[in-house]
Design a protein around this motif. Sequence first.
Motif, PDB file in Angstrom:
ATOM      1  N   CYS A   9       0.838  -1.196   0.000  1.00  0.00           N
ATOM      2  CA  CYS A   9       0.000   0.000   0.000  1.00  0.00           C
ATOM      3  C   CYS A   9       0.872   1.245   0.000  1.00  0.00           C
ATOM      4  CB  CYS A   9      -0.955   0.004   1.194  1.00  0.00           C
ATOM      5  SG  CYS A   9      -0.140   0.118   2.810  1.00  0.00           S
ATOM      6  N   SER A  24       4.308   7.850   1.995  1.00  0.00           N
ATOM      7  CA  SER A  24       4.825   6.691   2.698  1.00  0.00           C
ATOM      8  C   SER A  24       4.363   5.411   2.013  1.00  0.00           C
ATOM      9  CB  SER A  24       4.393   6.704   4.174  1.00  0.00           C
ATOM     10  OG  SER A  24       2.999   6.828   4.287  1.00  0.00           O
ATOM     11  N   GLY A  26       3.772   0.961   2.755  1.00  0.00           N
ATOM     12  CA  GLY A  26       3.523   0.014   3.833  1.00  0.00           C
ATOM     13  C   GLY A  26       3.309  -1.388   3.322  1.00  0.00           C
ATOM     14  N   HIS A  34       1.712  -5.104  10.643  1.00  0.00           N
ATOM     15  CA  HIS A  34       1.844  -4.144   9.543  1.00  0.00           C
ATOM     16  C   HIS A  34       3.066  -3.260   9.754  1.00  0.00           C
ATOM     17  CE1 HIS A  34      -2.031  -4.999   7.640  1.00  0.00           C
ATOM     18  NE2 HIS A  34      -2.431  -5.264   8.879  1.00  0.00           N
ATOM     19  N   TRP A  35       3.649  -2.805   8.664  1.00  0.00           N
ATOM     20  CA  TRP A  35       4.750  -1.853   8.711  1.00  0.00           C
ATOM     21  C   TRP A  35       4.427  -0.684   7.790  1.00  0.00           C
ATOM     22  CZ3 TRP A  35       7.227  -0.624   4.188  1.00  0.00           C
ATOM     23  CH2 TRP A  35       7.120  -1.531   3.134  1.00  0.00           C
ATOM     24  N   LYS A  36       4.976   0.468   8.117  1.00  0.00           N
ATOM     25  CA  LYS A  36       4.835   1.664   7.284  1.00  0.00           C
ATOM     26  C   LYS A  36       6.106   2.493   7.427  1.00  0.00           C
ATOM     27  CE  LYS A  36       0.831   3.722   7.168  1.00  0.00           C
ATOM     28  NZ  LYS A  36      -0.317   4.588   7.468  1.00  0.00           N
ATOM     29  N   THR A  38       7.982   6.222   5.931  1.00  0.00           N
ATOM     30  CA  THR A  38       7.900   7.412   5.096  1.00  0.00           C
ATOM     31  C   THR A  38       8.798   7.186   3.884  1.00  0.00           C
ATOM     32  OG1 THR A  38       9.776   8.512   6.136  1.00  0.00           O
ATOM     33  CG2 THR A  38       7.568   8.944   7.093  1.00  0.00           C
ATOM     34  N   CYS A  99      -2.897   3.007   1.769  1.00  0.00           N
ATOM     35  CA  CYS A  99      -2.719   2.438   3.107  1.00  0.00           C
ATOM     36  C   CYS A  99      -3.854   2.883   4.031  1.00  0.00           C
ATOM     37  CB  CYS A  99      -1.394   2.891   3.707  1.00  0.00           C
ATOM     38  SG  CYS A  99       0.072   2.251   2.890  1.00  0.00           S
TER      39      CYS A  99
END
Length: 100
Positions: A9, A24, A26, A34-36, A38, A99
Amino acid sequence: MAQHLRIRCVMKTDRTSAHERIHSVGGVKPDGGHWKLTQDKAISFIEDGTCVVYIESPVGHRLDVIVAVSTEGGMTLHKYLKTTADKEQPYKLLSQPTCP
């Protein structure tokens, strides 16, 4: 050893220049979390070898995400993310879902 992160995403901006279109990115960790990141942090991780980042488009076909550089008059202006299949604009990344 670099961590492999699949982008699933993207958080987009309303800007039109290639380096400002993505805020950003993700995805989902192997443990289901989950990870995100920038765009700036993702660029840093790619450049220092911490992460290898990619998308699947279509599913099962991996496209690596690279750090691109916008230039003017031979001078580096901005770094941004795009796939190896993109030209200047990061269209393959922008085609990912937004996202949550």
